[in-house]
Design a protein around this motif. Structure first.
Motif, PDB file in Angstrom:
ATOM      1  N   ALA A   1       0.851  -1.183   0.000  1.00 39.38           N
ATOM      2  CA  ALA A   1       0.000   0.000   0.000  1.00 39.38           C
ATOM      3  C   ALA A   1       0.891   1.238   0.000  1.00 39.38           C
ATOM      4  O   ALA A   1       2.032   1.200   0.469  1.00 39.38           O
ATOM      5  N   VAL A   2       0.355   2.349  -0.518  1.00 36.65           N
ATOM      6  CA  VAL A   2       1.159   3.565  -0.649  1.00 36.65           C
ATOM      7  C   VAL A   2       0.377   4.790  -0.200  1.00 36.65           C
ATOM      8  O   VAL A   2      -0.788   4.976  -0.569  1.00 36.65           O
ATOM      9  N   ALA A   3       1.058   5.622   0.596  1.00 36.78           N
ATOM     10  CA  ALA A   3       0.562   6.959   0.912  1.00 36.78           C
ATOM     11  C   ALA A   3       1.424   7.947   0.141  1.00 36.78           C
ATOM     12  O   ALA A   3       2.655   7.926   0.251  1.00 36.78           O
ATOM     13  N   ALA A   4       0.800   8.801  -0.660  1.00 35.02           N
ATOM     14  CA  ALA A   4       1.542   9.785  -1.458  1.00 35.02           C
ATOM     15  C   ALA A   4       1.698  11.072  -0.663  1.00 35.02           C
ATOM     16  O   ALA A   4       0.744  11.573  -0.074  1.00 35.02           O
ATOM     17  N   VAL A   5       2.927  11.597  -0.660  1.00 34.39           N
ATOM     18  CA  VAL A   5       3.211  12.868   0.006  1.00 34.39           C
ATOM     19  C   VAL A   5       3.848  13.804  -1.027  1.00 34.39           C
ATOM     20  O   VAL A   5       5.062  13.949  -1.086  1.00 34.39           O
ATOM     21  N   PRO A   6       3.025  14.446  -1.864  1.00 30.21           N
ATOM     22  CA  PRO A   6       3.575  15.245  -2.961  1.00 30.21           C
ATOM     23  C   PRO A   6       4.536  16.326  -2.488  1.00 30.21           C
ATOM     24  O   PRO A   6       4.264  17.043  -1.527  1.00 30.21           O
ATOM     25  N   HIS A   7       5.648  16.390  -3.173  1.00 29.98           N
ATOM     26  CA  HIS A   7       6.637  17.438  -2.970  1.00 29.98           C
ATOM     27  C   HIS A   7       6.330  18.541  -3.983  1.00 29.98           C
ATOM     28  O   HIS A   7       5.778  18.261  -5.046  1.00 29.98           O
ATOM     29  N   PRO A   8       6.675  19.796  -3.702  1.00 34.80           N
ATOM     30  CA  PRO A   8       6.425  20.839  -4.701  1.00 34.80           C
ATOM     31  C   PRO A   8       6.979  20.505  -6.080  1.00 34.80           C
ATOM     32  O   PRO A   8       6.394  20.873  -7.096  1.00 34.80           O
ATOM     33  N   GLY A   9       8.081  19.760  -6.109  1.00 39.21           N
ATOM     34  CA  GLY A   9       8.667  19.405  -7.388  1.00 39.21           C
ATOM     35  C   GLY A   9       7.973  18.249  -8.087  1.00 39.21           C
ATOM     36  O   GLY A   9       8.239  17.981  -9.260  1.00 39.21           O
TER      37      GLY A   9
END
Length: 279
Positions: A240-248
């Motif tokens: 399973a994956v939790a996405a933590v978007p970076h500004p880039g």
């Protein structure tokens, strides 16, 4: 196109085209946990903010290659030069800026020369500019996992010698012992799988789970990632994956992040109680 998704008989597949064409099934992954055995975290962009460092070295490479000391990246370049392997970043630049494909290895060598020199200057205290920082909430996230007895793995497509400069700097900035390897239950870097099998191939996540963390049940683990390539790698590996978007990487696709997209990044994983109720 670097990968393509298809559906066949209610199963989802991804074909990865670079550098070796390989077709993977994307298994189902849990959206909640009865118990939690391990959390695996990407380094660049999820645990650490090295965007300024990477872009500085990439910009220096392009200025040298083009002979243009004023070169700047266009906004549309950023999703393609952050969050993946260096080779894929440079491949994109070769194609976009009409560079000589036969010189790809030469361009990569220039990038690494610039990147490593900047790292050494940071290590030796020659640069006062802040180019490496912990991601917001990293210390609280890591210490909470430790307190709960959950194994923590660090996964990076960077070389080990690069992680050995970046991570001590990050731990020092958090007021923690810079011996980061003594904190994590397992660390894996690009050196251990080779360039051909970095993300979006699943090898890094498969190997850290099996060889470093001794994971007994993949359904009792999840991965923290900030890029499409990393999310594909983790899902293909069965996690399973939790996405933590970076500004880039905010323009990346996060549709495979089955635990959701954490717009407030690591603190939101704690707020959503993804694991605290089950340990």
């Amino acid at each position: 196109m670097r990968w393509k998704f298809t559906f066949e008989e209610s199963r989802q597949y991804v074909t990865v085209y670079t550098p070796i064409e390989t077709r993977y099934v994307i298994p189902e992954a849990p959206s909640s946990f009865q118990s939690l055995e391990a959390v695996m975290m990407d380094m660049d962009g999820s645990s650490t903010d090295t965007e300024k460092l990477v872009l500085k070295a990439m910009r220096q490479m392009m200025r040298e290659v083009l002979g243009n000391p004023q070169f700047r990246f266009a906004r549309e370049d950023f999703p393609h030069i952050i969050g993946d392997s260096t080779t894929n970043h440079v491949r994109y630049l070769v194609s976009t800026y009409n560079l000589d494909p036969a010189q790809l290895d030469h361009y990569i060598d220039i990038y690494y020369r610039r990147y490593h020199q900047t790292l050494y200057d940071i290590r030796d205290g020659k640069i006062t500019e802040t180019l490496i920082e912990p991601m917001p909430g990293l210390k609280e996230f890591l210490t909470t996992l430790k307190q709960k007895g959950i194994k923590i793995g660090l996964v990076t497509s960077s070389l080990k010698k690069e992680a050995d400069i970046v991570m001590p700097e990050v731990f020092k900035r958090m007021g923690m012992d810079p011996d980061y390897e003594s904190f994590y239950d397992g660390v894996i870097a690009a050196d251990e799988v080779g360039e051909a099998f970095l993300k979006p191939h699943p090898n890094l996540y498969v190997r850290i789970a099996e060889e470093k963390l001794n994971v007994q049940n993949k359904r009792n683990c999840f991965v923290v990632e900030d890029s499409t390539a990393g999310i594909i790698a983790a899902r293909v590996a069965g996690f399973a994956v939790a996405a933590v978007p970076h500004p880039g990487t905010r323009d990346h696709s996060f549709e495979l992040a089955n635990l959701g997209v954490m717009k407030r990044r690591l603190p939101e994983i704690l707020e959503r109680n993804l694991f605290l109720a089950y340990t």
